[in-house]
Scaffold this active site. Structure first.
Site, PDB file in Angstrom:
ATOM      1  N   GLY A 290       0.837  -1.210   0.000  1.00 33.26           N
ATOM      2  CA  GLY A 290       0.000   0.000   0.000  1.00 33.26           C
ATOM      3  C   GLY A 290       0.866   1.251   0.000  1.00 33.26           C
ATOM      4  N   HIS A 291       1.863   1.286   0.908  1.00 36.16           N
ATOM      5  CA  HIS A 291       2.794   2.420   0.937  1.00 36.16           C
ATOM      6  C   HIS A 291       3.555   2.520  -0.390  1.00 36.16           C
ATOM      7  CE1 HIS A 291       2.720   1.400   5.402  1.00 36.16           C
ATOM      8  NE2 HIS A 291       2.371   2.667   5.404  1.00 36.16           N
TER       9      HIS A 291
ATOM     10  N   GLN B 175      -1.045  11.594  17.449  1.00 39.60           N
ATOM     11  CA  GLN B 175      -2.273  11.037  16.876  1.00 39.60           C
ATOM     12  C   GLN B 175      -2.691   9.729  17.554  1.00 39.60           C
ATOM     13  OE1 GLN B 175      -0.394  10.744  12.865  1.00 39.60           O
ATOM     14  NE2 GLN B 175      -1.521   8.829  12.691  1.00 39.60           N
TER      15      GLN B 175
ATOM     16  N   ASP C  82      -7.325   5.261   4.496  1.00 40.53           N
ATOM     17  CA  ASP C  82      -7.682   6.158   5.598  1.00 40.53           C
ATOM     18  C   ASP C  82      -8.528   7.279   5.000  1.00 40.53           C
ATOM     19  OD1 ASP C  82      -5.840   5.116   7.925  1.00 40.53           O
ATOM     20  OD2 ASP C  82      -4.659   5.075   6.096  1.00 40.53           O
TER      21      ASP C  82
ATOM     22  N   SER D 280      -2.250  -3.223   5.869  1.00 36.04           N
ATOM     23  CA  SER D 280      -2.063  -2.295   6.983  1.00 36.04           C
ATOM     24  C   SER D 280      -0.874  -2.759   7.804  1.00 36.04           C
ATOM     25  CB  SER D 280      -3.319  -2.281   7.860  1.00 36.04           C
ATOM     26  OG  SER D 280      -3.042  -1.669   9.101  1.00 36.04           O
TER      27      SER D 280
ATOM     28  N   ARG E  12      -0.746  -2.584  10.825  1.00 33.05           N
ATOM     29  CA  ARG E  12      -1.326  -3.208  12.020  1.00 33.05           C
ATOM     30  C   ARG E  12      -1.758  -4.664  11.783  1.00 33.05           C
ATOM     31  NH1 ARG E  12      -3.379   2.327  13.152  1.00 33.05           N
ATOM     32  NH2 ARG E  12      -2.502   2.934  15.153  1.00 33.05           N
TER      33      ARG E  12
END
Ligand code: AMP
Length: 287
Positions: free
Chosen positions: A36-37, A61, A150, A185, A187
């Site tokens: 994704g990045h 954040q 996001d 992600s 995560r």
């Protein structure tokens, strides 16, 4: 690839580039890169002359009970991956340099930050908007690339840039998924094998919603009911929210009219996952 940690050095470099008319593109990240990045970096590279990727796990954040300490970090791996996609500068400021003692200025995007993730993560988007504006001032990009993963964050950054006359073109890019559909992600590394299986319910719910809309169903109640069923029948899950919203205002809508965004936040075990998709009203029935 150059690695810069000092904000003043980054800004001095940015100003030299600017004076020479070099077009700079920024991809802000918290690191622990995945495809994704990399997709944002690859796209960003096509938008300008110099690609800067910032890697900063931004403490402001994260809420006090959130995963700031545990957030996955892997600098050497990240630096290798960034170098391979042609990143010019990996910008890695330290927490002290970003928020020295006495720091007291924050950016708040009032309405867009209230619902969805903002309701469950108080202060999160204030931290995001603040760090992004700081990064813009340090890197002086003409364009910055963000993921639709996001989605609320992207909407908030767009609004901030418009409201504060920030001369940065905000570019959104599609969600990159694992082969089985789970949105990539950093995560996801928290998930054990059983939870990794359960996590697929977010994508299954998205597919169910797309299918309903494709067959002419527009009602928010019916769509969210199907989505909810997909999640609640999956063990180890707890819903934070399921929402059907206007893609621009992020306000709840009663039906998919034109376009709507389905957004989900689900905890799988202790890991909070988010996903979203565009739903486009089907006009099959009216031809
Ligand atoms: P993060 O490092 O998680 O803060 O993410 C940095 C940027 O990568 C943000 O603009 C994210 O929206 C984007 N991003 C994260 N995951 C994905 C994904 N699966 N597909 C596309 N973009 C992503």
């Amino acid at each position: 690839m150059e690695i810069i940690a000092d904000p003043l050095k980054m800004q001095a470099q940015a100003l030299r580039w600017r004076a020479r008319g070099v077009k700079v593109v920024l991809v802000p990240t918290m690191g622990f890169f995945h495809q994704g990045h990399l997709s944002l970096m690859e796209y960003g590279r096509t938008l300008g002359d110099k690609l800067v990727v910032s890697l900063f796990v931004n403490p402001t954040q994260f809420g006090p009970t959130e995963d700031y300490q545990q957030y996955p970090r892997g600098f050497d791996r990240d630096a290798d991956m960034a170098a391979k996609v042609g990143v010019e500068v990996l910008y890695t400021p330290g927490v002290e340099a970003m928020y020295p003692s006495g720091y007291q200025t924050y950016v708040e995007v009032e309405h867009l930050s209230k619902g969805l993730c903002g309701a469950f993560r108080p202060g999160h988007f204030k931290g995001v908007a603040t760090v992004v504006l700081k990064l813009f001032n340090q890197v002086q990009p003409q364009a910055a690339v963000f993921g639709e993963k996001d989605y609320q964050q992207l909407a908030i950054i767009r609004q901030m840039a418009a409201d504060l006359n920030v001369p940065v073109d905000i570019v959104g890019r599609p969600i990159v998924r694992e082969p089985d559909g789970l949105a990539m992600s950093s995560r996801n590394t928290y998930l054990n094998p059983e939870e990794r299986g359960a996590a697929l319910c977010l994508y299954r719910a998205i597919l169910a919603a797309r299918e309903l809309v494709a067959t002419g169903e527009n009602s928010r109640t019916k769509i969210l009911k199907a989505v909810k069923q997909m999640i609640t029948q999956t063990p180890h899950t707890a819903i934070d929210y399921l929402a059907l919203v206007d893609p621009k205002t992020l306000q709840e809508v009663e039906a998919v009219q034109g376009e709507a965004r389905l957004a989900l936040a689900v905890r799988v075990g202790k890991t909070r996952l988010i996903d979203n998709t565009l739903l486009t009203e089907s006009r099959l029935c009216c031809v």
